[in-house]
Enzyme design. Sequence first.
Site, PDB file in Angstrom:
ATOM      1  N   TYR A  81     -46.517  -9.086  58.334  1.00 44.52           N
ATOM      2  CA  TYR A  81     -45.534  -8.997  59.382  1.00 44.52           C
ATOM      3  C   TYR A  81     -44.276  -8.341  58.417  1.00 44.52           C
ATOM      4  CZ  TYR A  81     -44.252 -13.177  56.430  1.00 44.52           C
ATOM      5  OH  TYR A  81     -43.959 -14.009  55.477  1.00 44.52           O
ATOM      6  N   HIS A 127     -44.117 -16.920  52.116  1.00 49.76           N
ATOM      7  CA  HIS A 127     -43.002 -18.202  52.491  1.00 49.76           C
ATOM      8  C   HIS A 127     -43.836 -19.421  51.933  1.00 49.76           C
ATOM      9  CE1 HIS A 127     -41.051 -21.035  55.014  1.00 49.76           C
ATOM     10  NE2 HIS A 127     -42.340 -21.705  55.435  1.00 49.76           N
ATOM     11  N   ARG A 151     -36.875 -13.109  49.827  1.00 54.24           N
ATOM     12  CA  ARG A 151     -37.968 -13.824  49.555  1.00 54.24           C
ATOM     13  C   ARG A 151     -38.898 -12.684  49.239  1.00 54.24           C
ATOM     14  NH1 ARG A 151     -42.222 -14.935  52.727  1.00 54.24           N
ATOM     15  NH2 ARG A 151     -41.057 -15.109  54.690  1.00 54.24           N
TER      16      ARG A 151
END
Length: 368
Positions: free
Chosen positions: A269, A260, A256
């Site tokens: 993160y 998200h 990805r």
Amino acid sequence: MSPAQDEDFVQLLTPSGARTSGEYDRWVEDVDDNVLMSLYEDMVVVRRIDAEATALQRQGELALWPPLLGQEASQIGSARALRTDDFVFSSYREHGVAYCRGVDLTDMTRVWRGNASSGWDPFEINMATPQVIIGAQTLHAVGYGMAIINDGDDAAAITYFGDGATSQGDVNEAMVFAASYQAPVIFFCQNNQWAISEPVGLQAHVPIARRAPGFGIPSVRVDGNDVLATLAVTREALERARTGGGPTYIEALTYRMGPHTTADDPTKYRDANELEDWAAKDPIARLAAYLEERGLFTEDFKASVKAKADDVAREMRAGCVNMAEPETMDVFKNVYSSPNSWLDRQQDHYARYLATIDDTAADAEGTK
């Protein structure tokens, strides 16, 4: 690389675009130059759809959008292997699959604009509307697959989910039923390395595909950024399903590249070096390199693909921003397939409540 990733996978196109050979060649023997160029166009168009929808969200035209950037090959390769009578049960990120199934571009944005509770009629294109409840669609797919057996048909069901969903009970229960009844179902896991902010290595200390054989389901790992390999393994799984061989589990290793959803900030993160490493494995760039080698990546072809992508984006934007607002009472439509007294009572109460608001407004206007 995490312990969950240190195993070989099926690959027919390397990140540099070199063609490799192996046992899966036979599943793509019919893929000629025209098909290769079509797969490339699909991926470019889908990436453009994704970019346009992300822009629409940033501009306040959509409430939310779950990007698929980087996962184009997984979705296009698998979706183009399907027949029209196969049924798709997806999560919320499979816009590429929806494009291949013929979902209207306006319908693709309807839910994310908050305009409707469902984007399209599933039976018109044999694809269920996106499932936001993580992993629930796997059970739906297995139920549909069991119905295929009862009907004596040779169609198949395919269900898409991410690596994070593999920890959900629904996914594991679905595999129990699929194996028990030998349902013609493909479990297609897009392992994009992150379950929101949780890396796959945290919840899967061995490759995710190894879980399926424990349920009695054969599995395969594929380079999910290789559209040709993804097409090949999906075709093999479909053949197994159509000939009474039961379910298959495919783990497509992809990444990805974006957030998200548009409500997420992956820089909080995710290491930027990781993103750079995966960018070198870009699914579109590797197919472009292969087309270049074959003398197919001409200026005319690139211009044609760009024009198609721009046209699709333009149509999608127009459909989104010009979408008619729903009527107030439309919220009660299509909730149940048959009359429901509980819902009817709610609708009556709400209608009477709205009438009091209208009466109050009229009284206030009359006193001016």
